[in-house]
Design a protein around this motif. Structure first.
Motif, PDB file in Angstrom:
ATOM      1  N   GLU A  74       0.830  -1.210   0.000  1.00  0.00           N
ATOM      2  CA  GLU A  74       0.000   0.000   0.000  1.00  0.00           C
ATOM      3  C   GLU A  74       0.866   1.261   0.000  1.00  0.00           C
ATOM      4  O   GLU A  74       0.587   2.215  -0.713  1.00  0.00           O
ATOM      5  N   SER A  77       2.935   1.526  -3.367  1.00  0.00           N
ATOM      6  CA  SER A  77       2.069   1.823  -4.517  1.00  0.00           C
ATOM      7  C   SER A  77       1.701   3.304  -4.573  1.00  0.00           C
ATOM      8  O   SER A  77       1.268   3.803  -5.609  1.00  0.00           O
ATOM      9  N   ARG A  78       1.905   4.005  -3.456  1.00  0.00           N
ATOM     10  CA  ARG A  78       1.648   5.448  -3.395  1.00  0.00           C
ATOM     11  C   ARG A  78       2.946   6.261  -3.454  1.00  0.00           C
ATOM     12  O   ARG A  78       2.943   7.443  -3.193  1.00  0.00           O
ATOM     13  N   GLY A  79       4.053   5.604  -3.755  1.00  0.00           N
ATOM     14  CA  GLY A  79       5.311   6.318  -3.924  1.00  0.00           C
ATOM     15  C   GLY A  79       6.279   6.250  -2.768  1.00  0.00           C
ATOM     16  O   GLY A  79       7.330   6.872  -2.808  1.00  0.00           O
ATOM     17  N   LYS A  83       6.942  10.201   0.525  1.00  0.00           N
ATOM     18  CA  LYS A  83       5.951  10.883  -0.307  1.00  0.00           C
ATOM     19  C   LYS A  83       4.597  10.936   0.401  1.00  0.00           C
ATOM     20  O   LYS A  83       3.914  11.965   0.385  1.00  0.00           O
ATOM     21  N   ILE A  84       4.210   9.841   1.026  1.00  0.00           N
ATOM     22  CA  ILE A  84       2.934   9.801   1.743  1.00  0.00           C
ATOM     23  C   ILE A  84       2.921  10.820   2.879  1.00  0.00           C
ATOM     24  O   ILE A  84       1.941  11.528   3.080  1.00  0.00           O
ATOM     25  N   GLU A  87       2.796  14.387   1.413  1.00  0.00           N
ATOM     26  CA  GLU A  87       1.492  14.705   0.822  1.00  0.00           C
ATOM     27  C   GLU A  87       0.327  14.492   1.793  1.00  0.00           C
ATOM     28  O   GLU A  87      -0.830  14.630   1.401  1.00  0.00           O
ATOM     29  N   ARG A  89      -0.989  11.761   3.142  1.00  0.00           N
ATOM     30  CA  ARG A  89      -1.898  10.731   2.646  1.00  0.00           C
ATOM     31  C   ARG A  89      -1.901   9.487   3.535  1.00  0.00           C
ATOM     32  O   ARG A  89      -2.406   8.435   3.141  1.00  0.00           O
ATOM     33  N   TRP A  90      -1.369   9.600   4.742  1.00  0.00           N
ATOM     34  CA  TRP A  90      -1.232   8.432   5.600  1.00  0.00           C
ATOM     35  C   TRP A  90      -2.590   7.826   5.976  1.00  0.00           C
ATOM     36  O   TRP A  90      -2.733   6.625   6.112  1.00  0.00           O
ATOM     37  N   GLU A  92      -5.126   7.447   4.156  1.00  0.00           N
ATOM     38  CA  GLU A  92      -5.550   6.549   3.070  1.00  0.00           C
ATOM     39  C   GLU A  92      -5.033   5.138   3.329  1.00  0.00           C
ATOM     40  O   GLU A  92      -5.743   4.153   3.120  1.00  0.00           O
ATOM     41  N   VAL A  93      -3.797   5.053   3.744  1.00  0.00           N
ATOM     42  CA  VAL A  93      -3.181   3.751   4.018  1.00  0.00           C
ATOM     43  C   VAL A  93      -3.855   3.118   5.228  1.00  0.00           C
ATOM     44  O   VAL A  93      -4.220   1.935   5.203  1.00  0.00           O
TER      45      VAL A  93
END
Length: 148
Positions: A74, A77-79, A83-84, A87, A89-90, A92-93
């Motif tokens: 996971e 796949s988001r970089g 990056k997470i 950005e 985006r944690w 989301e994971v």
């Protein structure tokens, strides 16, 4: 009136690896293979921790073993973790794992386990880094120095 500083215009030569440089062991499989095969992933992860002399265990969250393979896939796949984090985006994971609503610190716990158990693995298998230089303990992950 725009101003340009001299510092922005100068070229800084690459430094030689510092005395704190730690080479990574070579990957034992390709990223695509460890991402596709949980058993290969777990085997290579255990071997990496043994080689690096770091503690390895599978964490228990909410009474169940954390699926480290799923977490790794996971995040990559988001970089990747950096990056997470950058950005933001944690969550989301974290949402992928369907933790109970009572697990209010799930995001923090997942991130902590990722950094301690999977970060170096990510650098070797996903980014193909050859080594790393430790940073002071007070610095954030985004400030770590990785040599690729």
């Amino acid at each position: 009136m725009a101003s340009t500083s001299f510092a922005k215009q100068t070229v800084v030569p690459m430094k030689e690896p510092s005395s704190n440089y730690n080479p990574y062991p070579p990957p034992l499989a390709r990223y695509e293979d460890v991402a596709a095969c949980p058993k290969l992933f777990l085997s290579t992860l255990e071997k990496l921790h043994a080689t690096m002399g770091t503690k390895f265990m599978i964490p228990i969250i909410g009474g169940k073993e954390l699926d480290l393979h799923k977490l790794f896939v996971e995040v990559t796949s988001r970089g990747g973790i950096e990056k997470i984090i950058k950005e933001r985006r944690w969550k989301e994971v974290t949402a992928i794992f369907n933790f109970p609503s009572t697990a209010t610190n799930a995001s923090f716990v997942l991130r902590k386990y990722y950094l301690s158990l999977l970060h170096h693995y990510e650098q070797i298998y996903f980014f193909k880094a050859r080594g790393w230089v430790p940073v002071s303990s007070g610095m954030q992950i985004e400030n770590s120095t990785l040599l690729k």
